[in-house]
Design a protein around this motif. Sequence first.
Motif, PDB file in Angstrom:
ATOM      1  N   GLN A   5       0.862  -1.179   0.000  1.00 17.50           N
ATOM      2  CA  GLN A   5       0.000   0.000   0.000  1.00 17.50           C
ATOM      3  C   GLN A   5       0.903   1.234   0.000  1.00 17.50           C
ATOM      4  O   GLN A   5       1.680   1.429   0.933  1.00 17.50           O
ATOM      5  CB  GLN A   5      -0.912  -0.024   1.228  1.00 17.50           C
ATOM      6  CG  GLN A   5      -1.788  -1.248   1.237  1.00 17.50           C
ATOM      7  CD  GLN A   5      -2.497  -1.485   2.557  1.00 17.50           C
ATOM      8  OE1 GLN A   5      -2.310  -0.764   3.523  1.00 17.50           O
ATOM      9  NE2 GLN A   5      -3.309  -2.503   2.588  1.00 17.50           N
ATOM     10  N   TRP A   6       0.777   2.066  -1.037  1.00 22.25           N
ATOM     11  CA  TRP A   6       1.691   3.195  -1.228  1.00 22.25           C
ATOM     12  C   TRP A   6       1.071   4.516  -0.806  1.00 22.25           C
ATOM     13  O   TRP A   6      -0.052   4.821  -1.193  1.00 22.25           O
ATOM     14  CB  TRP A   6       2.102   3.293  -2.697  1.00 22.25           C
ATOM     15  CG  TRP A   6       2.855   2.088  -3.133  1.00 22.25           C
ATOM     16  CD1 TRP A   6       2.364   1.027  -3.839  1.00 22.25           C
ATOM     17  CD2 TRP A   6       4.214   1.783  -2.845  1.00 22.25           C
ATOM     18  NE1 TRP A   6       3.345   0.090  -4.012  1.00 22.25           N
ATOM     19  CE2 TRP A   6       4.491   0.528  -3.418  1.00 22.25           C
ATOM     20  CE3 TRP A   6       5.218   2.458  -2.167  1.00 22.25           C
ATOM     21  CZ2 TRP A   6       5.747  -0.071  -3.327  1.00 22.25           C
ATOM     22  CZ3 TRP A   6       6.464   1.866  -2.074  1.00 22.25           C
ATOM     23  CH2 TRP A   6       6.719   0.623  -2.645  1.00 22.25           C
ATOM     24  N   PRO A   7       1.804   5.325  -0.049  1.00 20.35           N
ATOM     25  CA  PRO A   7       1.325   6.674   0.267  1.00 20.35           C
ATOM     26  C   PRO A   7       1.529   7.620  -0.923  1.00 20.35           C
ATOM     27  O   PRO A   7       2.348   7.353  -1.811  1.00 20.35           O
ATOM     28  CB  PRO A   7       2.207   7.091   1.450  1.00 20.35           C
ATOM     29  CG  PRO A   7       3.479   6.334   1.251  1.00 20.35           C
ATOM     30  CD  PRO A   7       3.084   5.016   0.596  1.00 20.35           C
ATOM     31  N   ALA A   8       0.794   8.708  -0.912  1.00 17.35           N
ATOM     32  CA  ALA A   8       0.939   9.727  -1.951  1.00 17.35           C
ATOM     33  C   ALA A   8       2.397  10.172  -2.029  1.00 17.35           C
ATOM     34  O   ALA A   8       3.067  10.325  -1.002  1.00 17.35           O
ATOM     35  CB  ALA A   8       0.038  10.920  -1.646  1.00 17.35           C
ATOM     36  N   TYR A  10       4.821   8.432  -3.288  1.00 18.21           N
ATOM     37  CA  TYR A  10       5.725   7.282  -3.315  1.00 18.21           C
ATOM     38  C   TYR A  10       5.207   6.131  -4.160  1.00 18.21           C
ATOM     39  O   TYR A  10       5.686   5.001  -4.035  1.00 18.21           O
ATOM     40  CB  TYR A  10       6.024   6.818  -1.876  1.00 18.21           C
ATOM     41  CG  TYR A  10       6.832   7.839  -1.128  1.00 18.21           C
ATOM     42  CD1 TYR A  10       8.210   7.870  -1.238  1.00 18.21           C
ATOM     43  CD2 TYR A  10       6.206   8.818  -0.362  1.00 18.21           C
ATOM     44  CE1 TYR A  10       8.952   8.842  -0.581  1.00 18.21           C
ATOM     45  CE2 TYR A  10       6.940   9.789   0.291  1.00 18.21           C
ATOM     46  CZ  TYR A  10       8.310   9.790   0.173  1.00 18.21           C
ATOM     47  OH  TYR A  10       9.047  10.757   0.809  1.00 18.21           O
ATOM     48  N   ASN A  65       3.987   1.205  15.083  1.00 18.84           N
ATOM     49  CA  ASN A  65       3.550   2.427  14.413  1.00 18.84           C
ATOM     50  C   ASN A  65       4.125   3.666  15.090  1.00 18.84           C
ATOM     51  O   ASN A  65       4.098   3.786  16.314  1.00 18.84           O
ATOM     52  CB  ASN A  65       2.023   2.516  14.402  1.00 18.84           C
ATOM     53  CG  ASN A  65       1.426   1.788  13.224  1.00 18.84           C
ATOM     54  OD1 ASN A  65       2.013   1.743  12.147  1.00 18.84           O
ATOM     55  ND2 ASN A  65       0.258   1.208  13.423  1.00 18.84           N
ATOM     56  N   VAL A  83       5.532   3.852   9.420  1.00 13.75           N
ATOM     57  CA  VAL A  83       4.261   4.434   8.992  1.00 13.75           C
ATOM     58  C   VAL A  83       3.173   3.374   8.805  1.00 13.75           C
ATOM     59  O   VAL A  83       2.004   3.714   8.624  1.00 13.75           O
ATOM     60  CB  VAL A  83       4.425   5.271   7.706  1.00 13.75           C
ATOM     61  CG1 VAL A  83       5.311   6.491   7.978  1.00 13.75           C
ATOM     62  CG2 VAL A  83       4.987   4.442   6.565  1.00 13.75           C
ATOM     63  N   GLU A  84       3.556   2.111   8.823  1.00 12.27           N
ATOM     64  CA  GLU A  84       2.593   1.012   8.752  1.00 12.27           C
ATOM     65  C   GLU A  84       3.173  -0.156   9.530  1.00 12.27           C
ATOM     66  O   GLU A  84       4.347  -0.497   9.371  1.00 12.27           O
ATOM     67  CB  GLU A  84       2.342   0.602   7.296  1.00 12.27           C
ATOM     68  CG  GLU A  84       1.323  -0.506   7.157  1.00 12.27           C
ATOM     69  CD  GLU A  84       1.112  -0.947   5.720  1.00 12.27           C
ATOM     70  OE1 GLU A  84      -0.004  -1.414   5.430  1.00 12.27           O
ATOM     71  OE2 GLU A  84       2.046  -0.844   4.891  1.00 12.27           O
ATOM     72  N   HIS A  99       9.090   5.388   6.439  1.00 12.36           N
ATOM     73  CA  HIS A  99       9.623   6.494   5.642  1.00 12.36           C
ATOM     74  C   HIS A  99      11.033   6.713   6.154  1.00 12.36           C
ATOM     75  O   HIS A  99      11.254   6.830   7.362  1.00 12.36           O
ATOM     76  CB  HIS A  99       8.781   7.758   5.831  1.00 12.36           C
ATOM     77  CG  HIS A  99       9.387   8.961   5.180  1.00 12.36           C
ATOM     78  ND1 HIS A  99       9.486  10.167   5.812  1.00 12.36           N
ATOM     79  CD2 HIS A  99       9.959   9.137   3.968  1.00 12.36           C
ATOM     80  CE1 HIS A  99      10.076  11.037   5.012  1.00 12.36           C
ATOM     81  NE2 HIS A  99      10.370  10.441   3.885  1.00 12.36           N
ATOM     82  N   HIS A 112      10.295   5.238   0.774  1.00 16.65           N
ATOM     83  CA  HIS A 112       9.239   4.470   1.431  1.00 16.65           C
ATOM     84  C   HIS A 112       9.625   3.013   1.225  1.00 16.65           C
ATOM     85  O   HIS A 112       9.658   2.528   0.093  1.00 16.65           O
ATOM     86  CB  HIS A 112       7.861   4.752   0.821  1.00 16.65           C
ATOM     87  CG  HIS A 112       6.761   3.999   1.507  1.00 16.65           C
ATOM     88  ND1 HIS A 112       6.201   4.436   2.688  1.00 16.65           N
ATOM     89  CD2 HIS A 112       6.134   2.846   1.198  1.00 16.65           C
ATOM     90  CE1 HIS A 112       5.267   3.582   3.061  1.00 16.65           C
ATOM     91  NE2 HIS A 112       5.209   2.600   2.174  1.00 16.65           N
TER      92      HIS A 112
END
Length: 169
Positions: A5-8, A10, A65, A83-84, A99, A112
């Motif tokens: 699952q990718w954050p904005a 990345y 986390n 971050v996860e 991150h 990431h």
Amino acid sequence: MSYIQWPAGYVPGFTDNFCSNEVIVAGLTTADVWPFLNEPGRWPDYYRNSADVRFHDGRGPALENGVRFFFSTFGFPVESQVVEHVPPVEGQPARVAWHGWSGEGDGRLDVHHAWLIEDLSGGRVRILTQETQNGAPARELATARPNPMINGHQEWLDGLVAAARAARG
């Protein structure tokens, strides 16, 4: 199969560098592998490209986390924040991602780095690690041959599997 699952900012294909490594092996479970990934202090024991692991704010030795930690890898001193973090649960993949950043200004590298570990049928486990990177150092790494990220992360996976197998006996 499950995916990262990718954050904005990345998402692969929209970053300066991307690498993906995966192994599927028999005879191990997510629960066997997880402690060797979730405790960064163990990384240097099985992955020679990891050193100087330490936690901030009196945290550790395990990831969770929001935890901030530091380690050296690929010649970079890397500050990181989880971050996860999804520990192993029957029927669901375990996940951990951080991150990481190193340097300042034009020499800054932001990454990431995500991991997914899932049990498969037939007594197999899948370990997937993917990393996206932004910044001038990432652009340089993307064109290096042989590819240091692909090769280094494969070494990390191979060491992780060997450590889990040795502990299992």
